[in-house]
Design an enzyme around this catalytic site. Structure first.
Site, PDB file in Angstrom:
ATOM      1  N   GLU A  46      -7.135  -7.864  -5.387  1.00 60.54           N
ATOM      2  CA  GLU A  46      -6.099  -7.557  -6.383  1.00 60.54           C
ATOM      3  C   GLU A  46      -6.670  -7.346  -7.788  1.00 60.54           C
ATOM      4  O   GLU A  46      -6.296  -6.405  -8.483  1.00 60.54           O
ATOM      5  CB  GLU A  46      -5.010  -8.624  -6.388  1.00 60.54           C
ATOM      6  CG  GLU A  46      -4.200  -8.697  -5.082  1.00 60.54           C
ATOM      7  CD  GLU A  46      -3.562  -7.374  -4.676  1.00 60.54           C
ATOM      8  OE1 GLU A  46      -3.500  -6.452  -5.511  1.00 60.54           O
ATOM      9  OE2 GLU A  46      -3.120  -7.263  -3.509  1.00 60.54           O
TER      10      GLU A  46
ATOM     11  N   GLY B 152       6.269  -4.946  -5.680  1.00 64.14           N
ATOM     12  CA  GLY B 152       6.216  -3.557  -6.113  1.00 64.14           C
ATOM     13  C   GLY B 152       5.959  -2.603  -4.962  1.00 64.14           C
ATOM     14  O   GLY B 152       6.702  -1.648  -4.756  1.00 64.14           O
TER      15      GLY B 152
ATOM     16  N   GLU C 230      -1.962   1.140  -4.838  1.00 62.90           N
ATOM     17  CA  GLU C 230      -1.899   0.982  -3.376  1.00 62.90           C
ATOM     18  C   GLU C 230      -2.920   1.891  -2.700  1.00 62.90           C
ATOM     19  O   GLU C 230      -3.565   1.498  -1.723  1.00 62.90           O
ATOM     20  CB  GLU C 230      -0.492   1.258  -2.851  1.00 62.90           C
ATOM     21  CG  GLU C 230       0.620   0.438  -3.502  1.00 62.90           C
ATOM     22  CD  GLU C 230       0.337  -1.035  -3.617  1.00 62.90           C
ATOM     23  OE1 GLU C 230      -0.373  -1.588  -2.755  1.00 62.90           O
ATOM     24  OE2 GLU C 230       0.814  -1.665  -4.587  1.00 62.90           O
TER      25      GLU C 230
HETATM   26  N1  PHE Z   1      -0.625  -6.382  -1.963  1.00 63.38           N
HETATM   27  C1  PHE Z   1       0.458  -5.841  -2.727  1.00 63.38           C
HETATM   28  C2  PHE Z   1      -0.178  -5.161  -3.919  1.00 63.38           C
HETATM   29  O1  PHE Z   1      -0.738  -5.663  -4.760  1.00 63.38           O
HETATM   30  C3  PHE Z   1       1.405  -6.832  -3.270  1.00 63.38           C
HETATM   31  C4  PHE Z   1       2.271  -7.503  -2.255  1.00 63.38           C
HETATM   32  C5  PHE Z   1       1.997  -8.786  -1.892  1.00 63.38           C
HETATM   33  C6  PHE Z   1       3.363  -6.865  -1.730  1.00 63.38           C
HETATM   34  C7  PHE Z   1       2.803  -9.449  -0.997  1.00 63.38           C
HETATM   35  C8  PHE Z   1       4.157  -7.512  -0.857  1.00 63.38           C
HETATM   36  C9  PHE Z   1       3.887  -8.799  -0.489  1.00 63.38           C
HETATM   37  O2  PHE Z   1      -0.282  -4.086  -4.086  1.00 63.38           O
HETATM   38 ZN    ZN Z   2      -2.557  -4.939  -4.967  1.00 62.62          ZN
END
Ligand code: PHE
Ligand code: ZN
Length: 895
Positions: free
Chosen positions: A324, A265, A302
């Site tokens: 997360e 995303g 984000e």
């Molecule tokens: N860390 C990102 C998110 O949760 C997700 C993500 C993981 C994007 C790995 C790209 C690769 O917001």
């Molecule tokens: Zn995230």
């Protein structure tokens, strides 16, 4: 394809890094076919671990030069690692300079540095930085970054990286440069660069504390008119985090960049978030209400990572849910707070729970089941899951329930006081929340509460109520059980916060008083179930109550209670908890669906009884209920959700029963649907707010139902109206809903409407994704969808390399259209296996997600079960398979 052996990595094997990297100076000479990367690092030994060689990770790099303190040095390669054995001894820092090249144009995995639409982008989480340069590619190594980008000025006028722009200028031969310094230390997974022809919407803001910031949303020229909503969402996010948690923006400049080639995303790179265009671009002509609300969530998500993830990061990838789960919880709360009214908040909660129960519960019951904090993995990319994200968010939510909203805010404050600038574990978070709330149930039961982190599987809570009319008591016996998951046969009891209330048979809320309470309390109370079985005895209960259990879905469990229809009808009509009102409606529908699915005879057209239809009619007509809530109540449980309630799954039977229910609901309530359509069809000037989007949702459902009813009667009026609506809709939500109504009802007018839709939006990639997805996800009629999907893959606009496009066709069919995918001739599975193999050679991450479409094959009835097994085995038998896909299919086939 991979030389690397697929070996499992274990959480218990964690050791601190042998070296620290204090500073990194990166210089890029950007060129699509051959980008040069000069990486100058200042390192020192970690004196707390035994002296050892430096092992740097690297992948698909061409190594040109290695210098230590400016001198050539000996090194060797060990698999993908660059090993340096003769480094200066002692604790003093030394310089290490590494010069490599890579090929961004050939990078189809979209990890590391890649080219998309002639621009450069990076993706480093989880282990992409090693595809840019040799490095200690692990989140607990945090460094200060200075980045110089050099590129052709005409082709790449915009050069971005993390932090602040400190210098820029011209170079020879039409090239230019930009130098960026990130004032914050960060792990390398948060590194980012972008270079290309981009334009920005800009906004200056002043924080509560009086600091000025520049916000920018970068897109391709031509897309600026689709950035207003993302910018508004970003401004709202900045304000919310400051207001709710006292967390300010810590950068002068905060940038979002959109790219149409992205595996996920979006990504929270420090100060330079990179987004899938799907979660940035929106205007009323091209995006639906759902798109607008997803953009708000993802922009918030984000942005909130800037504190929960970036300022405090993960010690290792087993702790992924630390950032997360917490950040999903925060974005859910953000959306609820923005939604405002109690009803709109409940709608958001219902939507979130629906995701949890249709995606995470199956994961928790299948071969990929893993704890919120896993103990091992083969490929970390496979662990960006609904368990880590959505269940992780529920675990954080339970903490908030146990310590209260204010207590939780205090806990967050303590978490940052203790750990700002550190890479920590999930334990550190839970400890901070508990320590800030010493008297709480969380603090008292913290070790047991943490079973939510260590044990996979969805607990079931069984509730049995008994009313004693003479003693005026109501006893509620609650017991919990969790089935084994792969590698975890026995489960310890969980700490389960259970919000509950009691209603009388008229639906009035009863005061609650447990035997040892001095007085009665009104409203919802939280009880904490921590034993295998516990009994609550309520006193002074004057009539047999209807229990409203697990209000607001206070824990991620399955609640079993033998509700009678009358009890459910009471809850649906009267419960003060909107979530449980909806849940009662779902339970009523579920009971009828299960009965018809498991009956000996084939389903007829009359699956629903009068009591149910009457109740639905009442909801639809109720002037006190919001349209958004009505739409949720009137939507039947999904085929995936129904399948999860059964031990043996016949997908065709489920599909047939649900379609029969839907058509019956369409016919029996026809007059009510017409009324709903008339009342809600016009929402005036477009605004994506909860109230008007709720109306559009209900009008859309009504239109689909009216077209379905027309299908039966042969009437042409409603399909005609749908076509008219499709043509003159003032926004994409109404237009797409009208198109969907025609496609779902299988009306012949769908064909010209689809053609017209394509012609209208042929230059809007995200809209064309919808066009593909609608057709690949259409209800199957006589097995027609697979053929259509094959044709769509031959369409000139189809492109397997673009993840959004691949998902719009292949995933919409294999993962989101069970009635079409599970065919008795196994052709759906054959198609699936071919696509997994084909995609794996291009992009293993995307392939591995597709591979999970058959996770639940063991539940299938014959002939599906054997055919699915064979298809998975065919994939597994391929010698050339990525670790990503290998891990998924191996786990699927394990006993
Ligand atoms: N860390 C990102 C998110 O949760 C997700 C993500 C993981 C994007 C790995 C790209 C690769 O917001
Ligand atoms: Zn995230």
């Amino acid at each position: 394809m991979r030389e690397g052996q697929a070996t499992a990595i274990h959480r218990a094997d964690y050791t601190a890094p042998a070296y620290w990297i204090d500073t990194v100076e990166l210089t890029f000479d950007l060129d699509p076919a051959k980008t040069r990367v000069l990486n100058k690092m200042r390192l020192r030994r970690n004196t707390e671990v035994a002296a050892q060689a430096l092992r740097l990770d690297g992948e698909e790099l061409n190594l040109a030069r290695v210098l230590v303190n400016g001198q050539g040095t000996s090194f060797k390669m060990d698999g993908n690692q660059l090993v340096l054995e003769n480094l200066p001894e002692g604790p003093d820092a030394f310089d290490l300079e590494i010069f490599t090249t890579c090929n961004p144009a050939k990078n189809t995995k979209l990890m590391g540095l890649y080219v998309s639409n002639d621009s450069f982008f990076t993706q480093c989480e989880a282990e992409g930085f090693r595809r840019i340069t040799y490095f200690l590619d692990r989140p607990d190594v945090m460094a200060s970054y200075t980045v110089t980008l050099r590129a052709d000025k005409a082709k790449y006028p915009v050069l971005l990286s993390n932090g602040n722009l400190v210098e820029q200028g011209e170079l020879e031969e039409g090239r230019h440069f930009a130098k960026w310094v990130d004032p914050h230390k960060k792990p390398c997974y948060l590194f980012a660069l972008v270079a290309g022809k981009l334009v920005a919407r800009e906004q200056r803001i002043r924080s509560r504390a009086g600091h000025d910031h520049l916000l920018q949303v970068f897109v391709r020229p031509g897309d600026l008119d689709k950035t207003e909503h993302a910018m508004n969402s970003l401004m709202a996010s900045v304000a919310w985090d400051e207001a709710r948690f006292g967390l300010p923006l810590d950068l002068e400049r905060f940038m979002i960049v959109a790219t149409s080639d992205f595996n996920m995303g979006a990504m929270e790179n420090k100060g330079l978030n990179i987004f899938n265009t799907k979660y940035v671009l929106a205007n009323q002509a091209t995006a639906t209400d759902a798109d607008f609300s997803n953009i708000e969530s993802v922009v918030g998500h984000e942005y909130f990572h800037n504190w929960t993830g970036n300022r405090v990061t993960c010690q290792d990838w087993f702790q992924l849910s630390l950032k997360e789960g917490l950040t999903v919880f925060r974005d859910q709360e953000f959306s609820q707070d923005l939604a405002g009214s109690p009803s709109a908040r409940a709608v958001k909660r219902i939507e979130d729970v629906r995701v949890l129960r249709t995606a995470q519960f199956p994961e928790d019951a299948g071969p990929m089941a893993h704890p919120v904090r896993p103990d091992s993995y083969i490929e970390i990319n496979n662990f960006y899951t609904v368990t880590i994200y959505e269940k992780g968010a529920e675990v954080v939510r339970m903490m908030q329930t146990l310590v209260g909203r204010e207590g939780f805010a205090k806990g967050m404050k303590l978490y940052f006081e203790r750990h700002d600038g550190q890479a920590v574990t999930c334990d550190a978070f839970a400890q901070a929340i508990a320590d800030a709330n010493p008297g709480s149930e969380l603090a008292q039961r913290l070790p047991q509460f943490k079973h939510w982190y260590s044990q996979a599987g969805t607990p079931r809570v069984q509730a049995i109520g008994r009313y004693d009319a003479e003693a005026h008591t109501y006893t509620l016996t609650l017991s919990q059980h969790c089935a084994p998951t792969p590698g975890q046969a026995l489960k310890e009891p969980f700490v389960i916060p259970l919000n509950l209330g009691l209603l009388d048979t008229q639906g009035r809320e009863l005061p609650l008083q447990l035997a040892h309470w001095p007085q009665a309390e009104t409203g919802t109370r939280t009880f904490v179930l921590s034993q295998p079985s516990e009994t609550l005895t309520f006193i002074n209960v004057d009539s047999a109550p209807v229990p409203s259990l697990l209000r607001d879905f206070s824990a991620p469990v399955v609640l079993d209670y033998a509700y009678s229809d009358d009890e459910l009808l009471t809850l649906l009509a009267h419960d003060s908890d909107a979530f449980n009102r909806w849940e009662a409606g779902q339970r009523l529908a579920l009971a009828r669906a299960i009965k018809a699915i498991t009956a000996a005879e084939a389903p007829g057209t009359e699956v629903l009884d009068d009591a149910y239809l009457r109740a639905m009619r009442q909801v639809l007509a109720d002037p006190h209920l919001d349209a958004a809530f009505k739409e949720l109540v009137l939507t039947l449980p999904s085929e995936t959700y129904l399948a999860e309630q059964l031990d043996v799954v016949d997908p065709q039977r489920i599909h047939a029963v649900r379609e029969a229910m839907r058509e019956q609901l369409a016919r029996a309530l026809q007059a009510d649907w017409q009324q709903a359509w008339e009342v809600n069809r016009d929402t005036g000037g477009y605004r994506p707010d909860p109230e008007s989007s709720g109306k559009r949702a209900l009008a859309g459902l009504a239109l689909t139902m009216l077209c379905l009813a027309a299908r039966h009667s042969g009437d042409t009026v409603w399909p005609g109206k749908a076509l008219q609506r499709f043509k003159d809709a003032g926004n994409m939500t109404d237009r797409f809903n009208a198109l969907s109504a025609l496609v779902i009802s299988g009306h012949e007018l769908a064909v010209p409407a689809l053609a017209r839709f394509h012609a209208l939006f042929k230059n809007e990639a995200l809209v064309i994704d919808k066009w593909f997805s609608l057709q690949a996800g259409a209800p199957d009629r006589g097995g027609n969808v697979l053929g259509a999907v094959r044709q769509l893959m031959g369409h000139p606009d189809f492109n397997l390399r673009n993840p959004n496009r691949a998902r719009s066709v292949i995933f919409s069919y294999c993962s989101a259209n069970p009635g079409a995918f599970h065919r008795s001739d196994a052709a759906g599975y054959v198609f699936w296996a071919d696509r997994v193999i084909e995609l794996d050679a291009i992009n293993p991450q995307v392939a591995a997600r597709l591979a999970r479409a058959l996770d639940r094959w063991k539940k299938l009835a014959e002939p599906y079960r054997s055919a699915a097994r064979e298809a998975i085995a065919r994939v597994a038998s391929k010698a050339e398979l990525s670790n990503d896909v290998r891990e998924v299919v191996t786990r699927a086939l394990a006993d």
